[in-house]
Enzyme design. Sequence first.
Site, PDB file in Angstrom:
ATOM      1  N   ARG A  93       0.826  -1.204   0.000  1.00 54.99           N
ATOM      2  CA  ARG A  93       0.000   0.000   0.000  1.00 54.99           C
ATOM      3  C   ARG A  93       0.866   1.262   0.000  1.00 54.99           C
ATOM      4  O   ARG A  93       0.505   2.304   0.530  1.00 54.99           O
ATOM      5  CB  ARG A  93      -0.937   0.019   1.211  1.00 54.99           C
ATOM      6  CG  ARG A  93      -0.264  -0.099   2.571  1.00 54.99           C
ATOM      7  CD  ARG A  93      -1.290   0.131   3.666  1.00 54.99           C
ATOM      8  NE  ARG A  93      -0.732  -0.076   4.991  1.00 54.99           N
ATOM      9  CZ  ARG A  93      -1.335   0.314   6.110  1.00 54.99           C
ATOM     10  NH1 ARG A  93      -2.497   0.929   6.054  1.00 54.99           N
ATOM     11  NH2 ARG A  93      -0.787   0.091   7.286  1.00 54.99           N
ATOM     12  N   ARG A 180       6.243  10.026   3.668  1.00 53.38           N
ATOM     13  CA  ARG A 180       7.288  10.217   4.675  1.00 53.38           C
ATOM     14  C   ARG A 180       8.623  10.506   3.982  1.00 53.38           C
ATOM     15  O   ARG A 180       8.857  10.079   2.850  1.00 53.38           O
ATOM     16  CB  ARG A 180       7.415   8.989   5.582  1.00 53.38           C
ATOM     17  CG  ARG A 180       7.939   7.752   4.913  1.00 53.38           C
ATOM     18  CD  ARG A 180       8.300   6.657   5.916  1.00 53.38           C
ATOM     19  NE  ARG A 180       7.145   6.073   6.547  1.00 53.38           N
ATOM     20  CZ  ARG A 180       6.559   4.951   6.125  1.00 53.38           C
ATOM     21  NH1 ARG A 180       7.015   4.321   5.063  1.00 53.38           N
ATOM     22  NH2 ARG A 180       5.524   4.468   6.752  1.00 53.38           N
ATOM     23  N   ASP A 256      10.940  -6.791   7.891  1.00 51.35           N
ATOM     24  CA  ASP A 256      10.606  -5.832   6.841  1.00 51.35           C
ATOM     25  C   ASP A 256      10.369  -4.437   7.403  1.00 51.35           C
ATOM     26  O   ASP A 256      10.136  -3.502   6.641  1.00 51.35           O
ATOM     27  CB  ASP A 256       9.385  -6.297   6.044  1.00 51.35           C
ATOM     28  CG  ASP A 256       8.160  -6.505   6.916  1.00 51.35           C
ATOM     29  OD1 ASP A 256       8.232  -7.306   7.857  1.00 51.35           O
ATOM     30  OD2 ASP A 256       7.127  -5.850   6.671  1.00 51.35           O
TER      31      ASP A 256
END
Length: 488
Positions: A93, A180, A256
């Site tokens: 996503r 971000r 991850d």
Amino acid sequence: MPVNARYRPDSRFASMGGEFADPVAAADFPRTILRFRNDRAAATVGLETLSDAEWTGHFGRFEPLPGAQGQPLAMRYHGHQFRSYNPELGDGRGFLFAQLREDATDRLLDLATKGSGQTPWSRHGDGRLTLKGGMREILAASLLEAQGVPTSRAFSLIETGEALTRGDEPSPTRSAVLTRLSHSHIRFGTFQRLAYFDRADLISQMVDHVVETYFPHLADAPDRPAAMFEEVVVRTARLVSRWMAAGFVHGVLNTDNMVVTGESFDYGPWRFLPRNDPNFTAAYFDHSGLYSFGRQPEAGFWNLQQLAACLVLVSPDQAGLIAALNRFSDAYKDGLRAAMIARLAVKSRGPEVDVELVNAAFKALAEGTRLAGGEALRWEPFFFDWFGGEASQARALEGPRGALYQDPAFAEFRSRLAGFEPDRPERLEHPVFGRSEPEELLIEEVEALWAPIDQSDDWAPLNAKLARLENARAAYDLDVQTGRLTQV
């Protein structure tokens, strides 16, 4: 868009070829309402001059930035999730939108998304992010940066006008896309995927990319994989030590969710400690406490072991990897000592004396939790009250926790602290230290900040909180957003 001299796109990852990511397109959102833009972060990469309309075009509709990569890339990776290997991960996503050079340090920084739509790795998910989730990430990154934790920075939050259904919060709920700004998204799981397919050639290519892009001082190392790994070990140790000093619980320390540059990112079920509790967990689904506060160093080390197992395929001598891994314990201890000294804002007196103070501080935090009567000592107020050491003694003893600090349980801590000089005591002149309470982010306050947004679209309390967190960051002045890490 207005381009200035500080805007320098550099699409390093896109130039590596098609084995590491997939070109994708952002979702076509019904609405794009700008809710947050981080102009301080934008100024570091020359994007603060964007108008709101331009900002929304780039970070809501993801129109390419001038000279940057032409198409978003969903990065490929695998990972251990709660220690179970999952080969069906990847950017499900989000995507890498652009890479830019930071003006002051020349670091390569990523602009990457969360909630930008489905990708080949979505695994039947909707590829979206809740507005509340985006708000929570902004808050976490803001306080962590103030506390001196190497962290990604929330760059942009845009509400997207969709009603999402989620099983762990009231639904339908509002949607958003977050961008971000972070120092790399090369995960431990990036290497795990390549090892899973037994692609030593691609692991070597990725090692070269990491060294040449992020650790150029290692370019001439005779064993690049081992040299890179040692840098990652030390950076990870520093990161975890900073979490511990901050009283921060990440919640989901899967492979991850850890990157080679040692920066904290992807804030999901995070929590800050209400008070000292090694067993405190952030994720409601962490039934065994695998990622509890006190087990975070163990989690960091375990994840590094998985990365080492991938590098065995390309390192000429496993002894170098083992030696690098064995650095973690000392690097973590040194990092924790340095982080605690920084949070107490005193000057180091050398490792042995510093450790005595740090041990006394942890003991005081534990005793403050156990003392009967009154409210137990909260984590963040302890560091706020004693910021600057003896220079803050009167402030601490006259403040709301003054009677607690007079208890014999704090005698050793106060005695140890007395031998330390304040570090940059002029920081105590900041108006932040004229208050009786620090800025915290306990779960009750996070919920209280979300309620007016949810109920009446009132963003004023959140914006006021973010302004106070920015003031705290300026007051503490603990910035650790650095490039090359020569020592912890």
